[in-house]
Design a protein around this motif. Structure first.
Motif, PDB file in Angstrom:
ATOM      1  N   VAL A  81       6.711  -5.388 -12.676  1.00 38.70           N
ATOM      2  CA  VAL A  81       6.035  -6.178 -11.642  1.00 38.70           C
ATOM      3  C   VAL A  81       4.592  -5.688 -11.498  1.00 38.70           C
ATOM      4  O   VAL A  81       4.233  -4.594 -11.939  1.00 38.70           O
ATOM      5  CB  VAL A  81       6.752  -6.056 -10.288  1.00 38.70           C
ATOM      6  N   VAL A  82       3.766  -6.532 -10.868  1.00 43.91           N
ATOM      7  CA  VAL A  82       2.381  -6.166 -10.599  1.00 43.91           C
ATOM      8  C   VAL A  82       2.341  -5.297  -9.339  1.00 43.91           C
ATOM      9  O   VAL A  82       2.897  -5.662  -8.306  1.00 43.91           O
ATOM     10  CB  VAL A  82       1.510  -7.425 -10.397  1.00 43.91           C
ATOM     11  N   LEU A  83       1.711  -4.148  -9.417  1.00 44.95           N
ATOM     12  CA  LEU A  83       1.647  -3.228  -8.292  1.00 44.95           C
ATOM     13  C   LEU A  83       0.653  -3.719  -7.247  1.00 44.95           C
ATOM     14  O   LEU A  83      -0.359  -4.340  -7.574  1.00 44.95           O
ATOM     15  CB  LEU A  83       1.258  -1.828  -8.770  1.00 44.95           C
ATOM     16  N   ILE A  84       0.940  -3.444  -5.982  1.00 47.47           N
ATOM     17  CA  ILE A  84       0.060  -3.793  -4.862  1.00 47.47           C
ATOM     18  C   ILE A  84      -0.519  -2.503  -4.293  1.00 47.47           C
ATOM     19  O   ILE A  84       0.215  -1.561  -3.997  1.00 47.47           O
ATOM     20  CB  ILE A  84       0.828  -4.567  -3.787  1.00 47.47           C
ATOM     21  N   ALA A  85      -1.844  -2.465  -4.155  1.00 42.81           N
ATOM     22  CA  ALA A  85      -2.515  -1.209  -3.810  1.00 42.81           C
ATOM     23  C   ALA A  85      -2.556  -0.932  -2.309  1.00 42.81           C
ATOM     24  O   ALA A  85      -2.595   0.217  -1.896  1.00 42.81           O
ATOM     25  CB  ALA A  85      -3.938  -1.212  -4.374  1.00 42.81           C
ATOM     26  N   GLN A  86      -2.566  -1.997  -1.480  1.00 38.22           N
ATOM     27  CA  GLN A  86      -2.753  -1.809  -0.047  1.00 38.22           C
ATOM     28  C   GLN A  86      -1.561  -2.324   0.748  1.00 38.22           C
ATOM     29  O   GLN A  86      -0.953  -3.328   0.388  1.00 38.22           O
ATOM     30  CB  GLN A  86      -4.024  -2.543   0.425  1.00 38.22           C
ATOM     31  N   VAL A  87      -1.257  -1.618   1.830  1.00 35.16           N
ATOM     32  CA  VAL A  87      -0.211  -2.079   2.740  1.00 35.16           C
ATOM     33  C   VAL A  87      -0.738  -3.288   3.509  1.00 35.16           C
ATOM     34  O   VAL A  87      -1.820  -3.222   4.100  1.00 35.16           O
ATOM     35  CB  VAL A  87       0.186  -0.967   3.730  1.00 35.16           C
ATOM     36  N   PRO A  88      -0.029  -4.405   3.507  1.00 26.46           N
ATOM     37  CA  PRO A  88      -0.522  -5.595   4.231  1.00 26.46           C
ATOM     38  C   PRO A  88      -0.520  -5.388   5.741  1.00 26.46           C
ATOM     39  O   PRO A  88       0.417  -4.808   6.295  1.00 26.46           O
ATOM     40  CB  PRO A  88       0.469  -6.693   3.799  1.00 26.46           C
ATOM     41  N   GLU A  89      -1.567  -5.874   6.381  1.00 26.62           N
ATOM     42  CA  GLU A  89      -1.671  -5.736   7.835  1.00 26.62           C
ATOM     43  C   GLU A  89      -0.648  -6.589   8.577  1.00 26.62           C
ATOM     44  O   GLU A  89      -0.320  -6.307   9.725  1.00 26.62           O
ATOM     45  CB  GLU A  89      -3.089  -6.120   8.291  1.00 26.62           C
ATOM     46  N   ASN A  90      -0.157  -7.640   7.908  1.00 30.33           N
ATOM     47  CA  ASN A  90       0.790  -8.546   8.577  1.00 30.33           C
ATOM     48  C   ASN A  90       2.245  -8.130   8.390  1.00 30.33           C
ATOM     49  O   ASN A  90       3.152  -8.907   8.684  1.00 30.33           O
ATOM     50  CB  ASN A  90       0.596  -9.978   8.067  1.00 30.33           C
ATOM     51  N   ARG A  91       2.476  -6.897   7.899  1.00 29.53           N
ATOM     52  CA  ARG A  91       3.851  -6.420   7.795  1.00 29.53           C
ATOM     53  C   ARG A  91       4.440  -6.301   9.192  1.00 29.53           C
ATOM     54  O   ARG A  91       3.779  -5.816  10.115  1.00 29.53           O
ATOM     55  CB  ARG A  91       3.881  -5.071   7.066  1.00 29.53           C
ATOM     56  N   LYS A  92       5.663  -6.720   9.364  1.00 33.90           N
ATOM     57  CA  LYS A  92       6.220  -6.899  10.708  1.00 33.90           C
ATOM     58  C   LYS A  92       6.270  -5.605  11.512  1.00 33.90           C
ATOM     59  O   LYS A  92       6.052  -5.618  12.722  1.00 33.90           O
ATOM     60  CB  LYS A  92       7.615  -7.524  10.610  1.00 33.90           C
ATOM     61  N   ASP A  93       6.574  -4.469  10.871  1.00 35.88           N
ATOM     62  CA  ASP A  93       6.626  -3.226  11.635  1.00 35.88           C
ATOM     63  C   ASP A  93       5.245  -2.806  12.123  1.00 35.88           C
ATOM     64  O   ASP A  93       5.093  -2.264  13.216  1.00 35.88           O
ATOM     65  CB  ASP A  93       7.284  -2.113  10.814  1.00 35.88           C
ATOM     66  N   ILE A  94       4.209  -3.078  11.309  1.00 36.92           N
ATOM     67  CA  ILE A  94       2.837  -2.768  11.726  1.00 36.92           C
ATOM     68  C   ILE A  94       2.400  -3.709  12.850  1.00 36.92           C
ATOM     69  O   ILE A  94       1.761  -3.287  13.824  1.00 36.92           O
ATOM     70  CB  ILE A  94       1.880  -2.849  10.528  1.00 36.92           C
ATOM     71  N   GLN A  95       2.763  -4.988  12.717  1.00 38.81           N
ATOM     72  CA  GLN A  95       2.463  -5.936  13.797  1.00 38.81           C
ATOM     73  C   GLN A  95       3.173  -5.529  15.084  1.00 38.81           C
ATOM     74  O   GLN A  95       2.610  -5.667  16.184  1.00 38.81           O
ATOM     75  CB  GLN A  95       2.904  -7.345  13.389  1.00 38.81           C
ATOM     76  N   ALA A  96       4.397  -5.032  14.953  1.00 39.60           N
ATOM     77  CA  ALA A  96       5.147  -4.598  16.138  1.00 39.60           C
ATOM     78  C   ALA A  96       4.435  -3.441  16.832  1.00 39.60           C
ATOM     79  O   ALA A  96       4.359  -3.397  18.072  1.00 39.60           O
ATOM     80  CB  ALA A  96       6.560  -4.186  15.737  1.00 39.60           C
ATOM     81  N   LEU A  97       3.917  -2.497  16.061  1.00 39.48           N
ATOM     82  CA  LEU A  97       3.178  -1.381  16.648  1.00 39.48           C
ATOM     83  C   LEU A  97       1.906  -1.858  17.345  1.00 39.48           C
ATOM     84  O   LEU A  97       1.536  -1.351  18.408  1.00 39.48           O
ATOM     85  CB  LEU A  97       2.840  -0.361  15.572  1.00 39.48           C
ATOM     86  N   LYS A  98       1.244  -2.839  16.754  1.00 38.06           N
ATOM     87  CA  LYS A  98       0.037  -3.381  17.380  1.00 38.06           C
ATOM     88  C   LYS A  98       0.381  -4.081  18.692  1.00 38.06           C
ATOM     89  O   LYS A  98      -0.375  -3.990  19.676  1.00 38.06           O
ATOM     90  CB  LYS A  98      -0.656  -4.354  16.425  1.00 38.06           C
ATOM     91  N   GLN A  99       1.516  -4.775  18.706  1.00 32.34           N
ATOM     92  CA  GLN A  99       1.954  -5.415  19.948  1.00 32.34           C
ATOM     93  C   GLN A  99       2.289  -4.374  21.012  1.00 32.34           C
ATOM     94  O   GLN A  99       1.983  -4.548  22.194  1.00 32.34           O
ATOM     95  CB  GLN A  99       3.183  -6.291  19.670  1.00 32.34           C
ATOM     96  N   ALA A 100       2.930  -3.288  20.590  1.00 40.06           N
ATOM     97  CA  ALA A 100       3.233  -2.208  21.535  1.00 40.06           C
ATOM     98  C   ALA A 100       1.945  -1.587  22.067  1.00 40.06           C
ATOM     99  O   ALA A 100       1.844  -1.254  23.260  1.00 40.06           O
ATOM    100  CB  ALA A 100       4.090  -1.145  20.854  1.00 40.06           C
ATOM    101  N   GLU A 101       0.966  -1.443  21.186  1.00 41.82           N
ATOM    102  CA  GLU A 101      -0.342  -0.919  21.615  1.00 41.82           C
ATOM    103  C   GLU A 101      -0.980  -1.844  22.652  1.00 41.82           C
ATOM    104  O   GLU A 101      -1.555  -1.385  23.656  1.00 41.82           O
ATOM    105  CB  GLU A 101      -1.244  -0.783  20.384  1.00 41.82           C
ATOM    106  N   THR A 102      -0.859  -3.154  22.424  1.00 46.05           N
ATOM    107  CA  THR A 102      -1.381  -4.131  23.385  1.00 46.05           C
ATOM    108  C   THR A 102      -0.676  -4.010  24.733  1.00 46.05           C
ATOM    109  O   THR A 102      -1.306  -4.106  25.798  1.00 46.05           O
ATOM    110  CB  THR A 102      -1.207  -5.553  22.834  1.00 46.05           C
TER     111      THR A 102
END
Length: 436
Positions: free
Chosen positions: A254-275
Motif C-alpha cells: 500500500v501507499v504510505l501516509i506521512a501525516q496523521v489526518p486532523e479529521n480522525r475521530k479521536d483527535i476531533q473528540a479531543l478538540k471537542q473536549a478542549e472546546t
C-alpha cells in the motif's frame, strides 16, 4: 510396533480433546456484524454518550420554565398563622380583630393549593455551561464512533489470529504425518540392519516433538476462538469458531501516509473536549455577572380539602448578584482555566504521540514486507533442501539427523512465513486505522 500404538493413541486423544465440540463456521463479514451489535465495549461507549446527551438535555432548563404545584393542609393555633390563614381564605370579620382572639385564636385549619412558575431570563454562565455540555456530548459521540472503528480492527485481528492458528494446525498435521512416515521407514531400515537404534530414537523424539507442537497449536485455536467470542459477546462453552476463509499467504503493498489526518475521530473528540473546557472557563467568568429571573404563582385557599373559594396571584422578577462568596467563584474560575489549559496540552501531546506511532507503523510495515519476502525465500529453499536430503537419504547418502534437521527446518520456515504474512496484513490494517 509398540511405539506406533502409543503415537496413534496420543494423536487420537488430542483430536478428541479439540474436535469433540461444536464447530461454528464464521465469515469475516459475519463477525464484524456481530461485533457491531454485541460488543460490550461498544455498548459502554454508547451509554457514556447517552449520559453526556442527558447532561445536555438538562441544560434546556436554561430556557424552559420550572412549573410546580402543591397542596398543603394545616391546623394551627399560632396567632400569626391563624390570622394569616383567615386572611388568605378571605373570611376575616370585625370580630376577628378582638385582641383576645388575636392573641389566643381557636383552632384554625387551612388548605392551600399553589401553582408556581419560574422562568430564567438572563443567565450568562448557564448559557456557556450549556455550550460546554453540547461540546462534551459531541466529544463522546466521536469517541463512540472511534471505539467502533477500533473494535472492528480488533475483531479483524482476532479473526486473522484464528486463521493463523488453524493454518498452523494444518502445517503441523502435515509435519506429523511426515514424521510418522519417516519413523516407519527408519524402523524398517533398523530391522534390516541399515541404521542404528539411535536413529530410530531420534525419529521417535521428532514425532513426539511435532505431536507436542500440534497440541499447543490446537490449544491456540481454542484460545483464538475464545477471544473472538469475547469480542462478539457470545458464550463459547463446548464450542469453537472456524473461519470460512483461509489465511492469506500473499501481500498487497500500500501507499504510505506521512501525516496523521486532523479529521480522525479521536483527535476531533479531543478538540471537542478542549472546546468544552474552554466554555466552562468562560462560564466561570460569567458567574460574576448578575442573573435575571421571572417568577409567578397562582394560589387557592379554603377551609375544606381541595377547596378553591379564595384565589390570588403573584408575579415578579428578580435581579440577583452574588457580589462575594468567599472567593469560591475566583477559585472555580482558576480551576476552570487550569483544566482548559490542561486539555489543550493533552490534545497537543496526543497528536504528537499519534504522529510518532504512525511513523513507527510505516517503518514496521516496510520491515514486515521485507520479512515476508525473506521468509518466502527461506521456505522455498527449505523445501528444496528437504527434497534433496530425502532423496539422498533414500540412497543411503545422508544421515538420519540431517534428514530430521531438514524436515524441522521446513516446518519452521513455513510457520515463520505464515506469521510474517499475518504480521504484514495486520500492520497494514493498523496503518489504515491510524490514518482514517
Amino acid at each position: 510396533m509398540k511405539h506406533y500404538f502409543f503415537i496413534l493413541i496420543s494423536i487420537m486423544f488430542t483430536s478428541i480433546g479439540v474436535y469433540g465440540q461444536d464447530t461454528l463456521m464464521v465469515s469475516k463479514k459475519e463477525i464484524q456484524e456481530k461485533a457491531a451489535a454485541g460488543n460490550l465495549q461498544l455498548k459502554l461507549a454508547e451509554k457514556t454518550y447517552l449520559s453526556a446527551k442527558a447532561d445536555y438535555q438538562q441544560s434546556n432548563a436554561l430556557f424552559l420554565p420550572n412549573l410546580s404545584a402543591s397542596h398543603t393542609a394545616l391546623v394551627t393555633t399560632n396567632p400569626l398563622m391563624a390570622f394569616g390563614s383567615k386572611l388568605n381564605q378571605e373570611i376575616l370579620t370585625a370580630s376577628d380583630f378582638n385582641p383576645s382572639l388575636l392573641n389566643d385564636p381557636k383552632k384554625t385549619q387551612n388548605f392551600a393549593t399553589v401553582i408556581s412558575v419560574q422562568q430564567p431570563l438572563v443567565n450568562a454562565d448557564g448559557l456557556y455551561e450549556r455550550k460546554a455540555a453540547y461540546a462534551k456530548m459531541g466529544a463522546y459521540q466521536l469517541q463512540s464512533e472511534r471505539t467502533q472503528e477500533y473494535i472492528q480492527l480488533e475483531t479483524d485481528k482476532a479473526y486473522m489470529q484464528l486463521q493463523l492458528a488453524y493454518q498452523a494446525v494444518t502445517v503441523l498435521k502435515k509435519a506429523e504425518a511426515t514424521a510418522v512416515a519417516n519413523l516407519k521407514v527408519i524402523d524398517n531400515y533398523f530391522k534390516q540392519g541399515l541404521v542404528q537404534k539411535t536413529d530410530v530414537l531420534n525419529v521417535q523424539i521428532r514425532v513426539n516433538d511435532v505431536s507436542n507442537q500440534l497440541h499447543y497449536a490446537q490449544s491456540n485455536v481454542q484460545n483464538a476462538s475464545d477471544y473472538l467470542g469475547f469480542l462478539l459477546n457470545e458464550d463459547l462453552t463446548n464450542k469453537v469458531y472456524k473461519p470460512t476463509e483461509p489465511l492469506a499467504n500473499t501481500i498487497a503493498p500500500v501507499v504510505l501516509i506521512a501525516q496523521v489526518p486532523e479529521n480522525r475521530k479521536d483527535i476531533q473528540a479531543l478538540k471537542q473536549a478542549e472546546t468544552a473546557y474552554q466554555k466552562m472557563y468562560v462560564s466561570s467568568k460569567m458567574n460574576f455577572l448578575p442573573r435575571l429571573n421571572a417568577f409567578g404563582s397562582y394560589e387557592l385557599y379554603d377551609q375544606s380539602l381541595l377547596g378553591t373559594k379564595a384565589k390570588g396571584y403573584t408575579v415578579g422578577a428578580q435581579l440577583s448578584w452574588n457580589v462575594f462568596d468567599g472567593s469560591k467563584s475566583i477559585g472555580k474560575m482558576a480551576k476552570a482555566k487550569a483544566d482548559y489549559q490542561k486539555a489543550t496540552l493533552e490534545t497537543e501531546q496526543y497528536k504528537k504521540k499519534s504522529q510518532l506511532e504512525l511513523n513507527q507503523t510505516n517503518r514496521q510495515l516496510g520491515d514486515a514486507e521485507n520479512k515476508v519476502s525473506l521468509t518466502q525465500l527461506a521456505f522455498e529453499q527449505a523445501q528444496e533442501a528437504y527434497r534433496i536430503r530425502q532423496n539422498r537419504f533414500a540412497q543411503g547418502l545422508e544421515k538420519t539427523t540431517d534428514l530430521l534437521q531438514a524436515e524441522t527446518q521446513l516446518v519452521q520456515k513455513e510457520l515463520e512465513h505464515l506469521q510474517a504474512v499475518f504480521e504484514y496484513n495486520f500492520t497494514k490494517q493498523y496503518l489504515q486505522f491510524l490514518t482514517y
